[in-house]
Design a protein around this motif. Sequence first.
Motif, PDB file in Angstrom:
ATOM      1  N   SER A  47       0.778  -1.163   0.091  1.00 22.08           N
ATOM      2  CA  SER A  47       0.163   0.051   0.016  1.00 22.08           C
ATOM      3  C   SER A  47       0.948   1.223   0.155  1.00 22.08           C
ATOM      4  O   SER A  47       2.053   1.289   0.400  1.00 22.08           O
ATOM      5  N   VAL A  48       0.361   2.198  -0.510  1.00 19.43           N
ATOM      6  CA  VAL A  48       0.894   3.633  -0.457  1.00 19.43           C
ATOM      7  C   VAL A  48      -0.012   4.515   0.096  1.00 19.43           C
ATOM      8  O   VAL A  48      -1.218   4.768  -0.463  1.00 19.43           O
ATOM      9  N   ILE A  49       0.581   5.159   1.244  1.00 21.51           N
ATOM     10  CA  ILE A  49      -0.309   6.434   1.756  1.00 21.51           C
ATOM     11  C   ILE A  49       0.337   7.555   1.608  1.00 21.51           C
ATOM     12  O   ILE A  49       1.550   7.604   2.092  1.00 21.51           O
ATOM     13  N   GLU A  50      -0.379   8.693   1.267  1.00 19.06           N
ATOM     14  CA  GLU A  50       0.295  10.026   1.430  1.00 19.06           C
ATOM     15  C   GLU A  50      -0.237  11.148   2.082  1.00 19.06           C
ATOM     16  O   GLU A  50      -1.747  11.055   2.099  1.00 19.06           O
ATOM     17  N   ASN A  51       0.305  12.176   2.250  1.00 19.19           N
ATOM     18  CA  ASN A  51      -0.503  13.231   2.947  1.00 19.19           C
ATOM     19  C   ASN A  51       0.388  14.577   2.285  1.00 19.19           C
ATOM     20  O   ASN A  51       0.846  14.262   1.039  1.00 19.19           O
ATOM     21  N   ASP A  52       0.354  15.713   2.834  1.00 22.14           N
ATOM     22  CA  ASP A  52       1.162  16.944   1.963  1.00 22.14           C
ATOM     23  C   ASP A  52       2.452  16.775   1.818  1.00 22.14           C
ATOM     24  O   ASP A  52       2.730  17.151   0.867  1.00 22.14           O
ATOM     25  N   ALA A  53       3.199  16.104   2.659  1.00 24.68           N
ATOM     26  CA  ALA A  53       4.750  16.221   2.523  1.00 24.68           C
ATOM     27  C   ALA A  53       5.233  14.789   2.701  1.00 24.68           C
ATOM     28  O   ALA A  53       6.438  14.800   2.914  1.00 24.68           O
ATOM     29  N   LEU A  54       4.483  13.942   3.140  1.00 23.75           N
ATOM     30  CA  LEU A  54       5.148  12.410   3.370  1.00 23.75           C
ATOM     31  C   LEU A  54       4.059  11.394   2.581  1.00 23.75           C
ATOM     32  O   LEU A  54       3.142  11.537   2.271  1.00 23.75           O
ATOM     33  N   VAL A  55       5.092  10.428   2.077  1.00 27.91           N
ATOM     34  CA  VAL A  55       4.502   9.001   1.355  1.00 27.91           C
ATOM     35  C   VAL A  55       5.128   8.053   2.338  1.00 27.91           C
ATOM     36  O   VAL A  55       6.350   7.814   2.492  1.00 27.91           O
ATOM     37  N   LEU A  56       4.187   7.302   2.545  1.00 21.31           N
ATOM     38  CA  LEU A  56       4.293   6.002   3.590  1.00 21.31           C
ATOM     39  C   LEU A  56       4.250   4.586   2.534  1.00 21.31           C
ATOM     40  O   LEU A  56       2.940   4.620   2.096  1.00 21.31           O
ATOM     41  N   ILE A  57       5.197   3.986   2.460  1.00 28.86           N
ATOM     42  CA  ILE A  57       5.170   2.919   1.480  1.00 28.86           C
ATOM     43  C   ILE A  57       5.209   1.575   2.063  1.00 28.86           C
ATOM     44  O   ILE A  57       6.195   1.468   3.097  1.00 28.86           O
ATOM     45  N   ILE A  58       4.272   0.830   2.249  1.00 23.83           N
ATOM     46  CA  ILE A  58       4.176  -0.395   3.220  1.00 23.83           C
ATOM     47  C   ILE A  58       4.213  -1.574   2.150  1.00 23.83           C
ATOM     48  O   ILE A  58       3.830  -1.898   0.976  1.00 23.83           O
ATOM     49  N   PHE A  59       5.130  -2.484   2.305  1.00 22.70           N
ATOM     50  CA  PHE A  59       5.704  -3.732   1.686  1.00 22.70           C
ATOM     51  C   PHE A  59       5.015  -4.968   2.257  1.00 22.70           C
ATOM     52  O   PHE A  59       4.982  -4.688   3.552  1.00 22.70           O
ATOM     53  N   TYR A  60       5.195  -6.030   1.622  1.00 19.79           N
ATOM     54  CA  TYR A  60       4.723  -7.267   2.285  1.00 19.79           C
ATOM     55  C   TYR A  60       5.989  -7.747   3.260  1.00 19.79           C
ATOM     56  O   TYR A  60       5.514  -8.540   4.090  1.00 19.79           O
ATOM     57  N   SER A  61       7.201  -7.434   2.936  1.00 23.22           N
ATOM     58  CA  SER A  61       8.496  -7.995   3.792  1.00 23.22           C
ATOM     59  C   SER A  61       9.433  -6.817   3.897  1.00 23.22           C
ATOM     60  O   SER A  61       9.475  -5.811   3.216  1.00 23.22           O
TER      61      SER A  61
END
Length: 142
Positions: A114-128
């Motif tokens: 999954s990829v979650i973003e707001n104004d200045a951050l991107v959080l990328i979640i991987f399976y491992s």
Amino acid sequence: MRQNAILDIIKNNTVQSQQELLDHLNHRGIETTQATISRDFDDLYIDKNRLTATGFAYGQNKKMTQLKKDRQFLSFPITDIKQKRDMVQLQTHPGMAEALGEEIKSKDLEGLFSVIENDALVLIIFYSVKDASAFIKYLHQL
């Protein structure tokens, strides 16, 4: 225009020399020099590909073309990269994170959850953790 014509010519014809390419371009009304063609080859990642045991033809190096696109995608101003287990956080300038997040979502990334973003951050979640670490390595190679 010239570079698009070069790509069209090598895609639709077997071109085995720069002179042959110059002839095709001249036939289309595009006059240029061999030196310009050589620079275009560098810009477009065109090299000779083996056709048969004895023959070669010009073609676009798809791996290098993809690398160029990936580098353009990372022209987004990433100011910080952090990893925690299977997550990668990318810090950007304000207002850039959503566009960067959308670009990441469009990539065929190995192990992306999954990829979650707001104004200045991107959080990328991987399976491992391995997939997250591979992404960090990929970012540093670009």
